[in-house]
Design a protein around this motif. Structure first.
Motif, PDB file in Angstrom:
ATOM      1  N   ASN A  16       0.894  -1.312  -0.023  1.00 53.02           N
ATOM      2  CA  ASN A  16       0.067   0.108  -0.085  1.00 53.02           C
ATOM      3  C   ASN A  16       0.727   1.274   0.095  1.00 53.02           C
ATOM      4  O   ASN A  16       0.321   2.263  -0.626  1.00 53.02           O
ATOM      5  N   ALA A  19       1.655   1.756  -3.538  1.00 40.00           N
ATOM      6  CA  ALA A  19       0.450   1.969  -4.384  1.00 40.00           C
ATOM      7  C   ALA A  19       0.267   3.511  -4.225  1.00 40.00           C
ATOM      8  O   ALA A  19       0.098   4.305  -5.015  1.00 40.00           O
ATOM      9  N   LYS A  20       0.231   3.846  -2.824  1.00 42.73           N
ATOM     10  CA  LYS A  20       0.022   5.049  -2.481  1.00 42.73           C
ATOM     11  C   LYS A  20       1.333   6.065  -2.978  1.00 42.73           C
ATOM     12  O   LYS A  20       1.133   7.228  -3.470  1.00 42.73           O
ATOM     13  N   SER A  22       2.779   5.579  -5.872  1.00 39.36           N
ATOM     14  CA  SER A  22       2.763   5.761  -7.243  1.00 39.36           C
ATOM     15  C   SER A  22       1.429   6.635  -7.539  1.00 39.36           C
ATOM     16  O   SER A  22       1.417   7.708  -8.284  1.00 39.36           O
ATOM     17  N   SER A 156       1.525  -6.761  -6.257  1.00 43.80           N
ATOM     18  CA  SER A 156       1.180  -5.387  -6.292  1.00 43.80           C
ATOM     19  C   SER A 156       2.176  -4.498  -6.747  1.00 43.80           C
ATOM     20  O   SER A 156       1.946  -3.476  -7.377  1.00 43.80           O
ATOM     21  N   GLU A 159       2.146  -4.608 -10.452  1.00 45.63           N
ATOM     22  CA  GLU A 159       0.836  -3.792 -10.946  1.00 45.63           C
ATOM     23  C   GLU A 159       1.274  -2.324 -10.861  1.00 45.63           C
ATOM     24  O   GLU A 159       0.721  -1.419 -11.677  1.00 45.63           O
ATOM     25  N   THR A 160       1.835  -1.812  -9.887  1.00 46.07           N
ATOM     26  CA  THR A 160       1.781  -0.081  -9.440  1.00 46.07           C
ATOM     27  C   THR A 160       2.927   0.227 -10.472  1.00 46.07           C
ATOM     28  O   THR A 160       2.630   1.182 -11.057  1.00 46.07           O
ATOM     29  N   LEU A 163       1.347   0.491 -13.979  1.00 47.49           N
ATOM     30  CA  LEU A 163       0.129   1.490 -13.932  1.00 47.49           C
ATOM     31  C   LEU A 163       0.711   2.854 -13.971  1.00 47.49           C
ATOM     32  O   LEU A 163       0.430   3.647 -14.899  1.00 47.49           O
ATOM     33  N   VAL A 164       1.828   3.361 -13.293  1.00 46.19           N
ATOM     34  CA  VAL A 164       2.539   4.455 -13.096  1.00 46.19           C
ATOM     35  C   VAL A 164       3.012   4.753 -14.736  1.00 46.19           C
ATOM     36  O   VAL A 164       3.015   5.826 -15.335  1.00 46.19           O
ATOM     37  N   TYR A 185      -5.194   2.286 -16.569  1.00 44.21           N
ATOM     38  CA  TYR A 185      -5.922   1.436 -15.710  1.00 44.21           C
ATOM     39  C   TYR A 185      -6.031   0.016 -16.312  1.00 44.21           C
ATOM     40  O   TYR A 185      -5.694  -0.898 -15.842  1.00 44.21           O
ATOM     41  N   SER A 188      -2.673  -1.836 -16.776  1.00 45.18           N
ATOM     42  CA  SER A 188      -1.967  -2.335 -15.483  1.00 45.18           C
ATOM     43  C   SER A 188      -3.061  -3.627 -15.181  1.00 45.18           C
ATOM     44  O   SER A 188      -2.295  -4.588 -14.665  1.00 45.18           O
ATOM     45  N   SER A 265      -5.095   3.862   2.745  1.00 45.73           N
ATOM     46  CA  SER A 265      -4.282   2.947   1.996  1.00 45.73           C
ATOM     47  C   SER A 265      -3.295   2.447   2.782  1.00 45.73           C
ATOM     48  O   SER A 265      -2.815   1.350   2.691  1.00 45.73           O
TER      49      SER A 265
END
Length: 520
Positions: A16, A19-20, A22, A156, A159-160, A163-164, A185, A188, A265
């Motif tokens: 998380n 993710a945050k 990113s 994760s 995926e992050t 995504l970025v 979106y 990713s 998050s």
């Protein structure tokens, strides 16, 4: 069990945090009008809200159902072994159906929920995302059920990064604006669905049990109602702000919500991913809520610390965004081509949302208490009671938003979020007490809430001071919060002794063996 909860929550927090992080990088792009106009950022808030609702409907409660039935004592071994593959098959069917419906109705959906039928193309990309996300979530859930927090974090992270990279490319290099964000979106989550699904099928019995479909849907369908109501508590105000105040105002609120959501998050989601599994196991093992009672105290103290910190330091953190954006676009300029001119410093309208950030973060803190209490109802199979309590809180949220947004603007939406989540936490805890006497230490919540309000208000007295002075005073207030926890008797010397002992054990060979055992 509490030791395992802390360790797994900490591991999930790594995912998380990334993710945050990113999201922080992407926010640096979103606030720049060279890539995304303020109105488009406001519409992105509405699309993200719609995305959350659609994924919930498409999922038909399958992630929680997978955990519940794979651990069910009333099923035989063959039935439990068939739960993951059966869940995956249902996810493919449900996700595809919801995505097809969203694709076909993109124009009326965009007009009704976002106020502009011209946003149909972003809605269509969102529909594709929903289908892929519904499938990928089954694999993520099975990883959680097996308590493989390390594997969850690794997936994760992948995926992050995707995504970025994808969103930054579509915004900075391709210049596709809002549609580019939605394409990012899709890319990713598509990568994760394609990578994790074969891994899932290689590690479970590839056998369907049609006899499980009925019970799983009976368990999960009521969760759609409660889940929609729950999501409305979190994101439904975006639609109402768009309706009453327009996309520019929604952009300002979305800014505050993303910073307030840091608590969600980094703390709440990490806690939820670990506690849903361990809380259910603890109740199933001996039927006592001792873990719930002890966790309540620690979670409340930590959440109060996080709310206070965000409320005092979020806007100064936000001032780093232009630096982040300049660094990333510099790299992208070499990698993918010329970059549009930067749009200048962060708009002042964004930096005036400190009060909103604190209120929204407080709402998420109460949501964490709801997560703790609701596992008692899940263990008892009372999903209809869950739906009723969440539905009541969502109705309260709707009424408060409709009344407060036209009268006090964005502040009304933040107040509605805090009040509704608090009501949900209290109502769920009361319902859970009827199933299992937890005896939650409500005094801890009262003391922590009072400390956060008083110390945050004190921090506002130096809001216009120079940066070193402001940061120094506010850091002192955060330290004062920790000292006050001890002074109020919430933490005692034996608590710190146990914490130090836990730290020593977590690094020793016993901890390594326990982790190896639980990951099997």
């Amino acid at each position: 069990m509490l030791t395992k909860l802390l360790r797994q929550s900490g591991t999930y927090a790594v995912a998380n945090v990334v993710a945050k992080g990113s999201g922080f990088v992407l926010l640096a792009f979103y606030q720049n009008p060279a890539y995304l106009a303020q109105a488009e950022f406001g519409y992105l808030g509405g699309l993200d809200a719609l995305k959350g609702l659609a994924v919930l409907v498409a999922g038909v409660g399958l992630p929680l159902g997978l955990i519940r039935f794979a651990l069910a004592g009333d099923l035989d071994d063959r039935e439990r072994a068939a739960v993951p593959a059966t869940s995956l098959a249902l996810a493919v069917v449900a996700g595809s159906a919801v995505a097809a419906l969203g694709w076909g109705l993109a124009s009326p959906v965009a007009a009704a929920l976002l106020g502009d039928a011209a946003l149909a193309d972003p809605v269509r990309w969102l529909a594709a995302y929903v289908a892929l996300k519904t499938v990928a979530d089954i694999s993520y859930t099975e990883i959680r059920r097996r308590e493989r927090a390390d594997l969850y974090v690794a997936a994760s992270l992948v995926e992050t990064v995707v995504l970025v990279g994808a969103v930054a490319y579509f915004l900075a290099a391709a210049g596709e604006g809002l549609i580019g964000v939605m394409k990012g979106y899709v890319v990713s989550t598509g990568v994760m669905a394609a990578g994790l699904t074969p891994l899932l099928l290689a590690n479970v019995e590839r056998r369907l049990r049609w006899s499980l479909v009925g019970p799983m849907l009976a368990f999960g369908l009521p969760l759609i109602a409660s889940g929609l109501a729950n999501r409305f508590l979190n994101i439904g105000d975006r639609f109402l702000i768009l309706h009453f105040l327009g996309p520019e105002a929604n952009a300002a609120y979305e800014w505050a919500a993303r910073f307030g959501g840091i608590l969600n998050s980094l703390l709440v989601q990490s806690f939820q991913m670990a506690f849903v599994v361990l809380g259910l196991k603890a109740l199933d093992a001996d039927g006592t809520p001792d873990l719930h009672r002890r966790t309540f105290r620690h979670y409340t103290a930590l959440a109060g610390f996080a709310v206070l910190g965000l409320g005092l330091f979020a806007t100064d953190l936000a001032r780093l965004l232009p630096i982040v954006e300049a660094a990333v676009t510099s790299v992208l300029g070499v990698a993918v081509g010329p970059i549009p001119e930067r749009g200048g410093e962060i708009a002042s309208v964004y930096l005036q949302q400190e009060g909103l950030i604190a209120l929204i973060a407080g709402g998420f803190a109460f949501y964490g208490l709801y997560v703790l209490a609701v596992t008692v109802l899940y263990a008892a199979g009372r999903t209809r009671a869950v739906a009723a309590s969440v539905g009541g809180a969502a109705l309260l949220n709707l009424v408060l938003n409709v009344v407060l947004i036209p009268t006090v603007g964005l502040l009304g939406a933040a107040i509605a979020t805090l009040a509704s989540y608090a009501a949900l936490a209290f109502a769920t805890a009361i319902l859970g007490e009827r199933e299992s006497r937890a005896g939650y230490p409500w005094r801890v919540l009262a003391v922590v809430s009072g400390l956060v309000v008083v110390l945050w208000a004190a921090g506002q007295t130096v809001a216009d001071e120079a940066l070193p002075s402001r940061l120094g005073v506010r850091a002192g207030l955060v330290i004062a919060y920790l000292a006050a926890l001890v002074a109020a008797g919430i933490y005692r010397r034996e608590d710190w002794d146990r914490l130090r002992a836990l730290g020593r054990r977590s690094g020793g060979p016993e901890a390594g063996r326990e982790h190896a055992d639980t990951s099997r």
